[in-house]
Design a protein around this motif. Sequence first.
Motif, mmCIF file in Angstrom:
data_model
loop_
_atom_site.group_PDB
_atom_site.id
_atom_site.type_symbol
_atom_site.label_atom_id
_atom_site.label_comp_id
_atom_site.label_asym_id
_atom_site.label_seq_id
_atom_site.Cartn_x
_atom_site.Cartn_y
_atom_site.Cartn_z
ATOM 1 N N PRO A 1 0.825 -1.215 0.000
ATOM 2 C CA PRO A 1 0.000 0.000 0.000
ATOM 3 C C PRO A 1 0.859 1.265 0.000
ATOM 4 C CG PRO A 1 -0.850 -1.599 1.573
ATOM 5 C CD PRO A 1 0.461 -2.136 1.096
ATOM 6 N N GLY A 2 0.508 2.195 -0.881
ATOM 7 C CA GLY A 2 1.206 3.472 -0.947
ATOM 8 C C GLY A 2 2.464 3.474 -1.779
ATOM 9 N N ILE A 3 2.793 2.349 -2.443
ATOM 10 C CA ILE A 3 4.045 2.293 -3.196
ATOM 11 C C ILE A 3 3.988 3.192 -4.415
ATOM 12 C CG2 ILE A 3 3.425 0.394 -4.713
ATOM 13 C CD1 ILE A 3 6.790 0.995 -2.945
ATOM 14 N N THR A 4 2.798 3.440 -4.961
ATOM 15 C CA THR A 4 2.670 4.328 -6.124
ATOM 16 C C THR A 4 3.114 5.742 -5.775
ATOM 17 O OG1 THR A 4 0.819 3.007 -6.930
ATOM 18 C CG2 THR A 4 1.095 5.190 -7.880
ATOM 19 N N PHE A 5 2.806 6.175 -4.554
ATOM 20 C CA PHE A 5 3.232 7.513 -4.128
ATOM 21 C C PHE A 5 4.749 7.622 -4.109
ATOM 22 C CE2 PHE A 5 4.847 10.007 -0.544
ATOM 23 C CZ PHE A 5 4.446 11.278 -0.925
ATOM 24 N N PHE A 6 5.429 6.600 -3.593
ATOM 25 C CA PHE A 6 6.882 6.647 -3.521
ATOM 26 C C PHE A 6 7.510 6.585 -4.915
ATOM 27 C CE2 PHE A 6 5.761 5.203 0.744
ATOM 28 C CZ PHE A 6 6.541 6.028 1.510
ATOM 29 N N ARG A 7 6.925 5.793 -5.817
ATOM 30 C CA ARG A 7 7.429 5.763 -7.182
ATOM 31 C C ARG A 7 7.325 7.139 -7.831
ATOM 32 N NH1 ARG A 7 4.675 0.147 -9.491
ATOM 33 N NH2 ARG A 7 5.912 -1.307 -8.222
ATOM 34 N N SER A 8 6.192 7.793 -7.632
ATOM 35 C CA SER A 8 6.012 9.137 -8.202
ATOM 36 C C SER A 8 6.966 10.143 -7.560
ATOM 37 C CB SER A 8 4.563 9.589 -8.012
ATOM 38 O OG SER A 8 3.663 8.682 -8.610
ATOM 39 N N ALA A 9 7.176 10.007 -6.252
ATOM 40 C CA ALA A 9 8.071 10.939 -5.561
ATOM 41 C C ALA A 9 9.503 10.785 -6.045
ATOM 42 C CB ALA A 9 7.993 10.698 -4.053
ATOM 43 N N PHE A 10 9.947 9.545 -6.248
ATOM 44 C CA PHE A 10 11.309 9.334 -6.723
ATOM 45 C C PHE A 10 11.482 9.796 -8.174
ATOM 46 C CE2 PHE A 10 11.460 5.763 -3.463
ATOM 47 C CZ PHE A 10 12.183 6.529 -2.566
ATOM 48 N N TYR A 11 10.397 9.791 -8.937
ATOM 49 C CA TYR A 11 10.494 10.181 -10.345
ATOM 50 C C TYR A 11 10.304 11.686 -10.541
ATOM 51 C CZ TYR A 11 10.027 9.779 -15.397
ATOM 52 O OH TYR A 11 10.234 9.893 -16.742
#
Length: 323
Positions: free
Chosen positions: A130-140
């Motif tokens: 849960p919430g991994i999409t947010f971290f992917r977007s933040a790193f990108y």
Amino acid sequence: MKTPTASRAISSDLSTAGPAVRSPGSGGGRPRRAIRRHLPSSPWLFAAPGLVIAAAFSLYPFFSTLVNAFTDRRTLVPGEYVGFANFEELIHDEMFWTGLRNSTLYVVGVVPALVILPLLLAMLVQRQIPGITFFRSAFYTPVVASIVVVGLIWVWMLDDRGLINAVLEAVGVGKVGFLSDQWLLLGSAMAVTVWKGLGYYMIIYLAALANVPRELHEAAAVDGAGPVRRFITVTVPAVRSTMVLVGALSLVAAFKVFSEVYLMAGPSGGPAGEDTTLVMLVQRVGTGLTGRVGYASAISVVVFAVTVALMLLVLRADRKEDA
């Protein structure tokens, strides 16, 4: 049921209408031959816009630079042929060797980090939690941000009165001259390049990791291999070709670095110009009303030659490992 009179009328209409309305089996092959006659040129018509753009903005500047490298051309002066005089001057130019040193150090400092760190980051964010999409977007996010904006933000943070020095002073360490020391400034520029490129190469590694069979990790785990051993014996061999690609892309980008160093060191290239890179030297020498276009073109040719040589070394090393 058609009468003989109606059939004769329809045949008469078809014969007077010409071959354009005849069926393919009625002997009317003229439209097909016309289409076939235009087929060989059709692909070139579709490719023409792209070819024109490539010729105008890639091929012409490339060959123009090659020609100018053997002339003494200036910004407002056409120039004359001088042979290898520009390249002979490079040998005795201290700023050229300074730029070559800094560009080489940039490659050494940036490329290994951009090959390894994005892979570790991709392995971290590939898990479906849960919430991994947010971290992917933040790193990108740094990838899509303008390099000018990113550079200015880091300059404000690393300045003597910036955020980082304020924190260091608060904990009793004191100010650090990130932008005034020759080596710290170059290292800071490298850190910005790595930070901005992490997300881009992370996406490339995510695509490669998705193709690694899960059975390989399960078999290694059954054999008693821990996370580190599975990373070395399973993950790295599976994505080795992707690591070579990332290394080649980051190598070219690092050797031709300009924006990060220019924004953090300024047009002068840091203290006494000691942080000048080769591309910064090209910009400094070849621009302005009295710019030495011929000499700057000679430096550009050297940058191109060194870049090609480094790429060939990477490809040759990759072929040896395959053999």
